[in-house]
Design a protein around this motif. Structure first.
Motif, PDB file in Angstrom:
ATOM      1  N   PRO A  34       4.776 -12.627  -6.421  1.00  0.00           N
ATOM      2  CA  PRO A  34       3.782 -11.821  -7.133  1.00  0.00           C
ATOM      3  C   PRO A  34       3.576 -12.365  -8.543  1.00  0.00           C
ATOM      4  CG  PRO A  34       5.911 -10.694  -7.113  1.00  0.00           C
ATOM      5  CD  PRO A  34       6.080 -11.953  -6.297  1.00  0.00           C
ATOM      6  N   THR A  35       2.348 -12.319  -9.027  1.00  0.00           N
ATOM      7  CA  THR A  35       2.093 -12.531 -10.459  1.00  0.00           C
ATOM      8  C   THR A  35       1.223 -11.355 -10.909  1.00  0.00           C
ATOM      9  OG1 THR A  35      -0.039 -13.712 -10.576  1.00  0.00           O
ATOM     10  CG2 THR A  35       1.909 -15.029  -9.950  1.00  0.00           C
ATOM     11  N   SER A 144      -3.351 -19.551  -5.508  1.00  0.00           N
ATOM     12  CA  SER A 144      -3.326 -18.238  -4.869  1.00  0.00           C
ATOM     13  C   SER A 144      -2.825 -18.422  -3.430  1.00  0.00           C
ATOM     14  CB  SER A 144      -4.722 -17.626  -4.892  1.00  0.00           C
ATOM     15  OG  SER A 144      -5.681 -18.565  -4.421  1.00  0.00           O
ATOM     16  N   ALA A 145      -2.064 -17.424  -2.932  1.00  0.00           N
ATOM     17  CA  ALA A 145      -1.346 -17.601  -1.666  1.00  0.00           C
ATOM     18  C   ALA A 145      -2.168 -17.193  -0.436  1.00  0.00           C
ATOM     19  CB  ALA A 145      -0.034 -16.813  -1.710  1.00  0.00           C
ATOM     20  N   ASN A 155      -1.427  -8.208  -2.486  1.00  0.00           N
ATOM     21  CA  ASN A 155      -0.146  -7.602  -2.109  1.00  0.00           C
ATOM     22  C   ASN A 155       0.526  -8.499  -1.075  1.00  0.00           C
ATOM     23  OD1 ASN A 155      -0.830  -6.787   0.616  1.00  0.00           O
ATOM     24  ND2 ASN A 155      -1.979  -5.071  -0.247  1.00  0.00           N
ATOM     25  N   ALA A 156       1.800  -8.215  -0.795  1.00  0.00           N
ATOM     26  CA  ALA A 156       2.587  -9.138   0.039  1.00  0.00           C
ATOM     27  C   ALA A 156       2.125  -9.136   1.501  1.00  0.00           C
ATOM     28  CB  ALA A 156       4.060  -8.776  -0.059  1.00  0.00           C
ATOM     29  N   LEU A 157       1.486  -8.042   1.947  1.00  0.00           N
ATOM     30  CA  LEU A 157       1.009  -8.035   3.336  1.00  0.00           C
ATOM     31  C   LEU A 157      -0.195  -8.953   3.499  1.00  0.00           C
ATOM     32  CD1 LEU A 157       1.533  -4.298   4.372  1.00  0.00           C
ATOM     33  CD2 LEU A 157       2.902  -6.308   5.004  1.00  0.00           C
ATOM     34  N   HIS A 158      -1.028  -9.038   2.448  1.00  0.00           N
ATOM     35  CA  HIS A 158      -2.124 -10.025   2.483  1.00  0.00           C
ATOM     36  C   HIS A 158      -1.546 -11.435   2.669  1.00  0.00           C
ATOM     37  CE1 HIS A 158      -4.690  -7.291  -0.411  1.00  0.00           C
ATOM     38  NE2 HIS A 158      -4.663  -6.806   0.824  1.00  0.00           N
ATOM     39  N   VAL A 159      -0.463 -11.707   1.922  1.00  0.00           N
ATOM     40  CA  VAL A 159       0.150 -13.041   2.010  1.00  0.00           C
ATOM     41  C   VAL A 159       0.675 -13.260   3.428  1.00  0.00           C
ATOM     42  CG1 VAL A 159       1.961 -14.559   1.147  1.00  0.00           C
ATOM     43  CG2 VAL A 159       0.854 -12.968  -0.424  1.00  0.00           C
ATOM     44  N   LEU A 171       8.170 -13.048  -1.345  1.00  0.00           N
ATOM     45  CA  LEU A 171       8.804 -11.995  -2.138  1.00  0.00           C
ATOM     46  C   LEU A 171       7.792 -10.875  -2.339  1.00  0.00           C
ATOM     47  CD1 LEU A 171      10.721 -13.981  -4.937  1.00  0.00           C
ATOM     48  CD2 LEU A 171      11.442 -13.397  -2.604  1.00  0.00           C
ATOM     49  N   ASP A 172       8.133  -9.704  -1.846  1.00  0.00           N
ATOM     50  CA  ASP A 172       7.237  -8.552  -1.986  1.00  0.00           C
ATOM     51  C   ASP A 172       7.573  -7.808  -3.276  1.00  0.00           C
ATOM     52  OD1 ASP A 172       5.755  -6.278  -1.867  1.00  0.00           O
ATOM     53  OD2 ASP A 172       6.454  -5.631   0.112  1.00  0.00           O
TER      54      ASP A 172
END
Ligand code: TXA
Ligand code: MG
Length: 351
Positions: A34-35, A144-145, A155-159, A171-172
């Motif tokens: 995350p940033t 960007s991931a 958010n981490a689910l998008h990743v 890392l969420d």
């Protein structure tokens, strides 16, 4: 490859997670982090192989360079040629959502900068990103991931949706606060040029820089010099969900009439909550409150991804202003809409 998904909890247990992520970075692997802007796909900016893996995981064109993330602004001395203006900007805006282009030194591999003589530097303010850079002891290359061309992840689910099975670790750390990527600037003799707008706006930069120019391609993507763009990222299709984004420049009542009259199939409409009553059909994608640019930025990429999760064919979006805090949203949404804007001025034109 199995992608490990680890949640940051704000407890001492995080130290162990950051330590493990740092080992992955040092050994040439990739970790999504995350940033404060969007999630980044992090690898060592000192290892050519890490950069290669980043391009492969994203499906990113090899001529589009990566941003080098640093723990402290003065670390740019190690990897680039700093100037007094760099330090004036750094003092005001770093750590934070500003990226500055400098001439690079030889220790940054050409793969990171796509063969170019310059590198982009940014110091993220997000504590997870910051600690990972510090603990790994490496500057971190991180685009960007998202898969290339798709909306950036906030958010981490998008990743996970884009990167599961392609990278070592995610890392969420919850939702990104800002929601659009950093402002990218290049420095000139008498000020700076905005190559990509973000949360650090033209007026904020002008306070420090004197003269601030906005690259014409920021507002009019078709003006990109395809052979020699000021920033390679300008020339690519970006931020697009599978649903067709229809961007309309119109007064609110004209926009609402148009959507109500033309919306068909499974369609959605971007609307602030307090204007939602204007629409007689479609799925409403709520952008926050009217005239709240920060909320709109924060929700933009999530809503574009929601459009696909909901299986929408089309999404109607009213064109935001092309200035101030809205410029960053405008710049993303016009690209998501394939650079097409429909102009409607009064109701008689709609029939
Ligand atoms: O907020 C952000 O900047 C996020 C987070 C993860 O830090 N990162 C990000 O990276 O947006 P990316 O790779 O998706 O976008 C970097 C942009 C691209 O448009 C690229 O062309 C431009 O910065 N860029 C990178 N290095 C450059 C350089 N040396 N000269 C001109 N443009 C450059
Ligand atoms: Mg990107």
């Amino acid at each position: 490859m199995t992608t490990e998904f680890l949640t940051i909890t704000g407890t001492p247990a995080d130290d162990e997670i950051i330590g493990r992520a740092a080992e992955v970075i040092k050994s040439g692997g990739l970790v999504a982090i995350p940033t404060e802007t969007v999630y980044g796909l992090a690898g060592s900016a000192l290892l050519e192989d890490s950069a290669r893996k980043i391009y492969a995981a994203k499906g990113r064109p090899a001529d589009n360079p990566l941003i080098v993330h640093l723990a402290k602004p003065e670390d740019a001395e190690l990897y680039g040629e700093t100037t007094p203006l760099y330090y004036r900007l750094a003092e005001r805006f770093m750590p934070g959502p500003l990226t500055i282009i400098l001439k690079k030194k030889d220790n940054i591999p050409d793969t990171v900068t796509a063969g170019g003589a310059t590198a982009a530097f940014r110091c993220p303010s997000h504590p997870i990103a910051h600690r990972l850079i510090e603990v790994s002891g490496h500057p971190i290359a991180a685009p960007s991931a998202n898969s290339s061309g798709f909306p950036s992840p906030t958010n981490a689910l998008h990743v996970k949706a884009d990167m599961d099975g392609k990278i070592d670790m995610i890392l969420d750390g919850g939702e990104c606060e800002i929601g659009v990527e950093s402002t990218v600037v290049k420095l000139n003799d008498d000020g700076c040029t905005i190559l990509r707008p973000g949360a650090v706006t033209e007026d904020m930069l002008a306070d420090v820089c004197g003269k601030v120019t906005i690259s014409p391609a920021v507002i009019e993507p078709t003006l990109v010099d395809e052979k020699n763009p000021e920033s390679p990222g300008m020339k690519y299709k970006h931020y697009s969900p599978t649903a067709e984004v229809i961007l309309i420049d119109a007064p609110l009542d004209v926009f609402a009439d148009h959507v109500n009259g033309h919306g068909e199939g499974k369609y959605g409409v971007f609307t602030p909550a307090d204007e939602a009553h204007l629409y007689t059909g479609g799925i409403l994608l709520i952008t926050g409150e009217t005239d709240n640019a920060s909320q709109l930025s924060h929700s933009l990429f999530t809503l574009l991804r929601n459009a696909d999760e909901l299986g929408l064919d089309t999404v109607y979006v009213r064109c935001p202003p092309k200035s101030g805090e809205y410029l960053a949203v405008y710049n993303r949404i016009v690209r998501a809409a394939g650079c097409r804007i429909t102009k409607l001025r009064d109701n008689r034109e709609n029939t």
